[in-house]
Scaffold this active site. Structure first.
Site, short mmCIF file in Angstrom:
data_model
loop_
_atom_site.label_atom_id
_atom_site.label_comp_id
_atom_site.label_asym_id
_atom_site.label_seq_id
_atom_site.Cartn_x
_atom_site.Cartn_y
_atom_site.Cartn_z
N ARG A 182 0.83 -1.20 0.00
CA ARG A 182 0.00 0.00 0.00
C ARG A 182 0.87 1.26 0.00
O ARG A 182 2.00 1.24 0.44
CB ARG A 182 -0.90 0.02 1.24
N LYS A 190 -8.73 -2.40 -0.02
CA LYS A 190 -8.70 -1.56 1.17
C LYS A 190 -9.48 -0.27 1.00
O LYS A 190 -9.97 0.30 1.98
CB LYS A 190 -7.25 -1.27 1.58
N HIS A 203 -11.49 -4.39 11.49
CA HIS A 203 -10.38 -5.01 10.77
C HIS A 203 -10.03 -6.29 11.53
O HIS A 203 -9.13 -6.29 12.38
CB HIS A 203 -9.20 -4.05 10.72
N SER A 248 -1.68 -6.54 9.35
CA SER A 248 -1.13 -7.50 8.40
C SER A 248 0.09 -8.19 8.97
O SER A 248 0.99 -7.56 9.52
CB SER A 248 -0.74 -6.76 7.11
N LYS A 260 -4.00 -13.07 11.52
CA LYS A 260 -5.46 -13.12 11.42
C LYS A 260 -5.92 -14.24 10.50
O LYS A 260 -6.77 -15.05 10.86
CB LYS A 260 -6.02 -11.79 10.91
N THR A 261 -5.37 -14.26 9.30
CA THR A 261 -5.79 -15.25 8.32
C THR A 261 -5.41 -16.66 8.76
O THR A 261 -6.21 -17.60 8.70
CB THR A 261 -5.16 -14.94 6.95
N ASP A 274 -10.60 -10.98 7.16
CA ASP A 274 -9.98 -9.66 7.30
C ASP A 274 -10.92 -8.53 7.68
O ASP A 274 -10.53 -7.63 8.41
CB ASP A 274 -9.26 -9.30 6.00
N ARG A 305 1.26 -12.31 -1.92
CA ARG A 305 -0.15 -12.47 -1.55
C ARG A 305 -0.88 -13.45 -2.45
O ARG A 305 -0.50 -13.67 -3.60
CB ARG A 305 -0.87 -11.12 -1.65
#
Length: 527
Positions: free
Chosen positions: A53, A195, A215, A233, A237-238, A252, A317
């Site tokens: 990003r 995003k 988030h 990130s 989480k994933t 997410d 990713r």
């Protein structure tokens, strides 16, 4: 000519490829040489110099709609409406001259009562395939009656002129809530598409529908018990929400309404660095036909992805539809959460691997959002760097952080959710000295928390942070639970703990109108 008329003209482009099926999109990606087909069946695309990003290039149009609502600053940079309209016209003129455009119509928000109809118009076929994987795909009947309320316009090869266009560089991600447009240019990184819509939902849900956007990832157990996993990130989480014993709601972005939880997305955008079938089988096996691999190195002969090769970026990713995972709940809706987990990757190596939080501590750590930025998730980050991101998602919050925190506190109270802080970062020393916490240990701790096995165990208070550390946890050596015991030099640990505690206190000074009980719920050490 108004904006919606211009958007309609883009939709009527002579070669506008509207809602192509996945197979056709893959064919277009390959024929246009935007990517290659890998041995998994997934498409691999690369994004050039922008592999993460670009937060300094993100803007919100300041107008009568937003001027008194948005928390303006480094995260939410204002741009005036005239600059936006001028740039919008230049971008759409540029796109109208392209040989092909690609359009995806779908939704953000898994609950039909609250979902946002969206449209994504892209210069690249692979970006449209990405949108197809990440957002909620309409049924044939829904597509017939689809009327987008927000449109993303993406032109990666169009570069802004900062002196003329009011941007900071050639790259721009601009949201206009008045005109209901997201304008993206100068970057090929597909994450900006995902995003930007999350940022839109983070504005619309609280202000228009009194719903808390979050988030976080979420899953549900066999008894209907719901768990949320907050974290930036790279904190897990994933990985941690993809549990074979629990059904995934999403990885997410979620929202918490008066009815419970719903996924904002229709897919997953998972980090693939060091991905293996042994450690993360659900993610590994989800990367198949229809999925998009972003900046993953692929062997030219075998077309095998090499997830250990980070020569392009650490931020490799995979984007795939949520139904690429077998163990999911559909539609992506569930009840109110029983357990909330805050994930942090502590580069100082001093936070406990798991600790129980009071409601006040939960609010403090939610507002703090401490973690370490990991290499590759943003431009310029090459090694872990201590950071604080309010609500574990500051870059995507148009409103003041206290707005979201107040809503979360009310939800915790109303539904008696148990909250834990889990450190997936370093143990035995700081980054460069210690080692990353073993995923197996983290999984055992999270499982114990979700099953209520830590609700009544003996705890000890951390001397610097005031956190309640469980003294035992199934599957985890007791010495691992106390971070100080993992360090060879206790004095070095004390020094680092004091340093991090001071950073917490200094960061929290920026928050206004926070009650004393929440302010006092932070680290007990004060310099």
């Amino acid at each position: 000519m108004n904006i919606q008329t211009i958007v309609s003209q883009l939709n009527q482009h002579k070669n506008n490829q509207d809602n192509l099926p996945i197979a056709s999109l893959v064919e277009r990606v390959l024929s246009r040489e935007e990517g290659i087909l890998t041995s998994t069946g997934a498409v691999r695309a690369t994004t050039g110099k922008y592999t993460g990003r670009s937060p300094k290039d993100k803007f919100i149009v300041q107008d009568e709609e937003t001027k008194d609502q948005v928390e303006w600053g480094e995260v939410n940079q204002p741009i005036n409406e005239d600059k936006f309209l001028n740039l919008f016209n230049k971008v759409t003129d540029y796109l109208s001259e392209q040989d092909e455009l690609f359009t995806f119509n779908g939704f953000a928000g898994g609950d039909e009562k609250y979902r946002l109809p969206i449209q994504v118009i892209t210069q690249f076929a692979w970006h449209n395939l990405f949108a197809n994987q990440l957002f909620i795909r309409p049924t044939e009947d829904e597509l017939k009656n689809h009327k987008p309320e927000f449109t993303v316009v993406s032109a990666p090869h169009f570069k802004a002129d900062p002196e003329v266009d009011g941007t900071n560089s050639e790259t721009f991600i601009i949201v206009s809530f008045k005109h209901k447009i997201v304008l993206i240019g100068g970057t090929e990184y597909a994450g900006e598409i995902k995003k930007s819509i999350f940022s839109v939902m983070n504005y619309l849900l609280p202000t228009k529908q009194d719903i808390l956007p979050m988030h976080c990832s979420a899953n549900v157990g066999s008894e209907g018990d719901v768990a949320l996993f907050f974290g930036l990130s790279g904190t897990g989480k994933t990985t941690l929400s993809a549990d074979p014993n629990r059904r995934l709601i999403g990885d997410d972005e979620h929202a918490w309404s008066q009815n419970g939880i719903f996924n904002i997305e229709g897919g997953c955008y998972a980090k693939t660095v060091n991905l293996s079938e042994e450690k993360e089988p659900q993610i590994y096996n989800a990367i198949r036909f229809g999925a998009v691999l972003e900046n993953v190195v692929v062997n030219e002969d075998s077309r095998l992805p090499d997830y250990d090769d980070t020569s392009l970026t650490e931020n490799t990713r995979a984007a795939y539809a949520i139904d690429h995972i077998d163990n999911i709940i559909q539609p992506s809706i569930a009840g109110h959460p029983n357990t909330i987990v805050f994930l942090t990757a502590d580069a100082f190596g001093v936070l406990p691997p798991i600790s129980k939080l009071t409601k006040e501590q939960a609010m403090y750590h939610f507002l703090s959002g401490y973690t370490s930025k990991l290499a590759g998730t943003e431009r310029g980050i090459t090694e872990p760097e201590a950071t604080f991101s309010a609500c574990f998602g500051s870059p995507f919050l148009p409103l003041p952080a206290a707005t979201y925190a107040k809503m979360l506190g009310e939800k915790i109270d109303e539904h008696d959710a148990q909250v834990f802080l889990v450190n997936t970062g370093w143990t035995g020393g700081p980054y460069g000295v210690g080692s990353r916490m073993k995923l197996g240990y983290t999984r055992s701790m999270v499982q114990a928390a979700l099953e209520g096995e830590l609700n009544n165990v003996d705890t000890v208070k951390d001397e610097f942070f005031g956190l309640s550390i469980p003294q035992q946890c199934p599957g985890v050596p007791s010495d691992v639970l106390n971070p100080k015991k993992t360090w060879e030099d206790p004095e070095a640990y004390d020094s680092k703990a004091k340093e991090l505690a001071s950073k917490f206190h200094n960061n929290f000074k920026k928050f206004n109108h926070i009650t004393t009980d929440i302010q006092n719920a932070g680290p007990t050490f004060k310099a």
